[in-house]
Design a protein around this motif. Structure first.
Motif, short mmCIF file in Angstrom:
data_model
loop_
_atom_site.label_atom_id
_atom_site.label_comp_id
_atom_site.label_asym_id
_atom_site.label_seq_id
_atom_site.Cartn_x
_atom_site.Cartn_y
_atom_site.Cartn_z
N PHE A 42 40.45 3.16 -33.00
CA PHE A 42 40.75 4.03 -32.09
C PHE A 42 40.72 5.02 -32.30
N SER A 43 40.12 6.55 -31.03
CA SER A 43 40.56 8.15 -31.70
C SER A 43 40.82 8.62 -30.74
N LEU A 44 41.31 10.13 -30.61
CA LEU A 44 41.79 10.88 -29.30
C LEU A 44 40.81 11.49 -29.88
N ALA A 45 40.55 12.92 -28.49
CA ALA A 45 40.65 13.74 -29.10
C ALA A 45 40.61 15.40 -28.07
N VAL A 46 40.85 16.42 -28.48
CA VAL A 46 41.41 17.39 -27.95
C VAL A 46 40.99 18.60 -28.26
N GLU A 47 40.55 19.46 -26.83
CA GLU A 47 39.59 20.19 -26.88
C GLU A 47 40.95 21.93 -26.98
N GLY A 48 40.85 22.94 -27.34
CA GLY A 48 41.91 23.60 -27.44
C GLY A 48 41.83 25.23 -27.26
N GLU A 49 41.44 26.59 -26.00
CA GLU A 49 41.41 27.54 -26.37
C GLU A 49 43.27 28.06 -26.12
N ARG A 61 39.39 22.32 -32.05
CA ARG A 61 39.55 20.86 -31.72
C ARG A 61 40.86 19.59 -32.38
N PHE A 62 41.36 18.67 -32.06
CA PHE A 62 42.25 18.04 -32.59
C PHE A 62 41.94 16.89 -31.73
N VAL A 63 41.14 16.48 -33.42
CA VAL A 63 41.27 14.98 -33.30
C VAL A 63 42.07 13.93 -34.36
N VAL A 64 42.87 12.46 -33.88
CA VAL A 64 43.57 11.39 -34.15
C VAL A 64 42.81 10.19 -34.04
N ARG A 75 44.86 7.40 -47.53
CA ARG A 75 46.87 6.55 -47.98
C ARG A 75 47.39 6.42 -46.33
N GLY A 76 46.84 5.93 -45.11
CA GLY A 76 47.51 5.47 -43.95
C GLY A 76 46.58 4.32 -43.46
N ASP A 77 47.39 4.93 -41.87
CA ASP A 77 46.75 4.40 -40.64
C ASP A 77 45.99 5.76 -40.04
N PHE A 78 46.46 6.77 -39.87
CA PHE A 78 46.24 7.39 -39.11
C PHE A 78 45.53 8.31 -40.17
N ARG A 79 44.65 9.14 -39.37
CA ARG A 79 44.42 10.88 -39.80
C ARG A 79 44.18 11.81 -38.28
N VAL A 80 44.23 13.09 -38.91
CA VAL A 80 44.99 13.67 -37.83
C VAL A 80 43.31 14.79 -38.97
N VAL A 81 42.35 15.63 -37.63
CA VAL A 81 41.29 16.16 -37.98
C VAL A 81 41.55 17.52 -36.65
N THR A 82 41.55 18.40 -37.91
CA THR A 82 41.62 19.66 -37.06
C THR A 82 39.82 20.42 -37.04
N LEU A 83 39.89 21.85 -36.39
CA LEU A 83 39.23 22.72 -36.25
C LEU A 83 39.81 23.64 -35.41
N VAL A 84 40.07 24.82 -35.99
CA VAL A 84 40.11 26.23 -35.32
C VAL A 84 39.05 26.80 -35.66
N ILE A 146 38.28 27.04 -39.45
CA ILE A 146 39.12 26.02 -40.33
C ILE A 146 39.13 24.86 -39.78
N ARG A 147 38.75 24.22 -40.93
CA ARG A 147 38.00 22.36 -41.07
C ARG A 147 39.95 21.74 -41.35
N ALA A 148 40.90 21.62 -41.29
CA ALA A 148 41.31 20.70 -42.32
C ALA A 148 42.27 19.80 -41.61
N SER A 149 42.34 18.26 -42.35
CA SER A 149 42.51 17.36 -42.01
C SER A 149 43.98 16.48 -43.25
N TRP A 150 44.67 15.78 -42.33
CA TRP A 150 45.93 15.34 -43.09
C TRP A 150 46.34 13.95 -42.18
N THR A 151 47.17 12.76 -42.94
CA THR A 151 46.96 12.00 -43.12
C THR A 151 49.22 12.00 -42.50
N PRO A 152 49.93 11.47 -41.35
CA PRO A 152 50.69 11.78 -40.55
C PRO A 152 51.33 10.74 -41.08
#
Length: 193
Positions: A42-49, A61-64, A75-84, A146-152
């Motif tokens: 399962f995933s969701l993505a959002v583009e932003g400016e 871009r913000f991806v769940v 280290r969980g069942d979710f991951r947030v992956v971002t790009l700026v 900047i590419r960053a990801s983390w687990t909420p």
């Protein structure tokens, strides 16, 4: 939203609800796009400016990602992956601390927001572009990515979306809003209907 299963897990549905109608600064524009299909069930993505004075100053871009079975590396069942991405002044390309400072923007935004996040990681890339020949008059430019990801640690991913929108604003050069102040605009800037 993508998902191989027909029924959306309750935790993913809760995460999606937390994203809907989330307000951001008036300079931030968001649009939902198709999420990646191969990384998680399962995933969701959002583009932003970020637009200031009719000029785009940052994009991202913000991806769940959600895997109900969890993933050890997340280290969980979710991951947030971002790009700026943003273009900076060329003088900044020579600054040896640019990468460290840019990563600090990520960690400080996460800490300041108080969202729960573990296993944060990422990269900071800078590219100096110099033009020649017919384009010789074009000034040198630095593209920062900047590419960053983390687990909420909860399903309140709306707060994580706000962290990413603030990061785009910071990288784009907008001053931070004082604590307790919400930027208002006649037009609503929200995710979803």
């Amino acid at each position: 939203m993508t998902g191989e299963e027909t029924e959306v897990p309750q935790r993913f549905a809760a995460a999606l609800r937390s994203l809907r109608g989330r307000r951001t600064r008036p300079e931030v524009r968001l649009v939902e796009i198709p999420g990646p299909r191969r990384v998680a069930p399962f995933s969701l993505a959002v583009e932003g400016e970020v637009v200031a004075d009719a000029e785009e100053i940052a994009t991202g871009r913000f991806v769940v990602l959600h895997d109900p079975a969890g993933q050890d590396t997340w280290r969980g069942d979710f991951r947030v992956v971002t790009l700026v991405r943003a273009q900076l002044e060329a003088e900044l390309a020579a600054d040896e601390m640019l990468g460290d400072v840019a990563w600090t923007w990520v960690t400080e935004n996460l800490e300041r927001s108080g969202v729960g996040a573990v296993a944060a990681g990422g990269t900071v890339t800078r590219v100096l572009s110099s033009s020649y020949g017919a384009l010789a008059g074009t000034p040198d430019a630095v593209d920062l990515e900047i590419r960053a990801s983390w687990t909420p640690t909860s399903t309140d991913l709306g707060a994580h979306l706000e962290v990413w929108a603030d990061l785009m604003s910071t990288v784009g050069g907008l001053p931070p809003l004082p604590d307790g102040v919400t930027a208002l605009d006649v037009r609503r800037r929200t995710v979803g209907p």
